[in-house]
Design a protein around this motif. Structure first.
Motif: not given
Length: 389
Positions: A303-306, A323-331
């Motif tokens: 979330l912090r990275a997002h 896009g990868q940042t969003v997917a990582a936070a969601r996961s």
């Protein structure tokens, strides 16, 4: 063979013979001036200078008796962005017209009588000051009343005096707005979005502190108070610039969508972080922290990275792996929610106190809300920047 002399200039803890970076020299005068005055300040200074000279030239050419009012208005109207200049110009125009009308009427009624002049001044200032207290756009009206009413003690030509004042203010306003539009113009969003980025970064730091407190890694209330104060200040500054951005849209000088939803989403995200902080001063029990800790760590890190990626966009940059940042936070948030449900289903939370349960599920809920608000913020930002493009 004799031993080499000791390295007496090495910092404490450094290995003998190690190379150290040369000490930095103190910043010179030029470096200090660059840090104090930037290109942004120089552009504003240039706009104000051109506006002042142009306004005085027009007032002089039209033989207005008090051309300095045109100069002062032009300087005041020129602001850092087009929207701010439009807002100031409209405020001065409204205040001048209303104050001029009331001042002329009061001068006509008072005539050459000194007692009546006192009464007219009191009534005129009372009316316009009350109006200015209710509507900030009319804050110049009481000043204009006094100028029109008292500038000519004989009240021989109050109407002409009022018209002169309106013309002088109008010339200054038009010149100021023209300079803001034509001379190295800046949009209001340039000043608005960086405040949102600041609030976002501070919220990310607060999220990490709340996580650390919940997992028993320590929590400093003074630091939290300072970060919260900074986020609050940044969001208030962004709110103040929304009106400038809207003024550009009304004046058809910008095609971007209303940026107010961006600011509202940043504030909503900050409030979601505060939910997690409310229970962070009561660390979870060790067995529970050991189970939920890795998942909470992963959620907060992503979330912090997002947040940082969105803050970079708000500052005018673009994250390459957004896009990868969003997917990582969601996961990571989904995994945190799944672990909390697993703990509940296994009965691991049956013996936990009410405070522990409240803190745990507040953290899970806050993480979910932060992730949702970040996705919403990205969508709102796309709307504004997409329309602008």
């Amino acid at each position: 063979m004799s031993a080499p002399p000791p390295d007496s200039d090495l910092p404490a803890g450094a290995a003998p013979g190690a190379k150290t970076a040369p000490p930095r020299s103190p910043p010179g005068l030029i470096d200090r001036l660059r840090g104090f005055l930037g290109w942004k300040h120089a552009k504003l200074g240039l706009r104000a200078t051109v506006a002042a000279v142009a306004a005085y030239g027009l007032a002089y050419g039209l033989a207005l008796p008090n051309g300095y009012w045109a100069v002062l208005t032009a300087i005041l109207v020129v602001q850092s962005t087009i929207g701010a200049s439009l807002s100031v110009a409209m405020d001065r125009a409204f205040g001048t017209v209303v104050g001029g009308v009331i001042g002329v009427a009061a001068a006509d009624l008072a005539g050459p009588s000194v007692p009546l002049t006192f009464v007219a001044l009191a009534v005129g200032v009372l009316l316009t000051s009350t109006l200015a207290a209710r509507y900030a756009s009319f804050k110049l009206a009481p000043v204009t009343v006094g100028i029109v009413l008292l500038s000519d003690p004989t009240h021989a030509e109050p109407l002409l005096s009022g018209l002169h004042r309106v013309m002088e203010i109008a010339i200054g306003g038009v010149v100021g707005v023209a300079c803001a539009i034509l001379i190295l113009p800046e949009r209001a969003l340039v000043n608005l979005f960086p405040h949102c980025a600041t609030a976002l970064r501070l919220s990310g730091r607060l999220l990490e502190l709340g996580r650390d407190g919940l997992l028993g890694r320590g929590l400093d209330p003074a630091v939290i108070d300072r970060l919260n104060a900074g986020a609050r200040k940044a969001l208030r500054a962004a709110d103040a610039r929304v009106a400038d951005a809207r003024a550009e849209r009304v004046g058809r000088l910008s095609s971007h969508a209303d940026p107010a939803p961006v600011v509202r989403t940043c504030r909503r995200l900050w409030h979601s972080v505060i939910i997690l902080l409310r229970g962070a001063d009561r660390p979870l029990a060790e067995p529970l922290a050991a189970r939920i800790g890795p998942h909470l760590d992963a959620a907060v890190t992503t979330l912090r990275a997002h947040m940082e990626a969105l803050a970079a966009r708000l500052d005018g940059g673009e994250a390459a792996d957004f896009g990868q940042t969003v997917a990582a936070a969601r996961s990571a948030v989904a995994a945190l929610e799944a672990e909390a449900e697993r703990l509940n289903a296994e009965g691991a939370l049956d013996a936990a106190s009410g405070e522990t349960l409240a803190a745990l599920f507040a953290a899970v809920s806050a993480s979910s809300h932060v992730e949702e608000n970040l996705e919403d913020l990205a969508a709102r930002l796309d709307e504004v920047t997409g329309a602008e493009g």
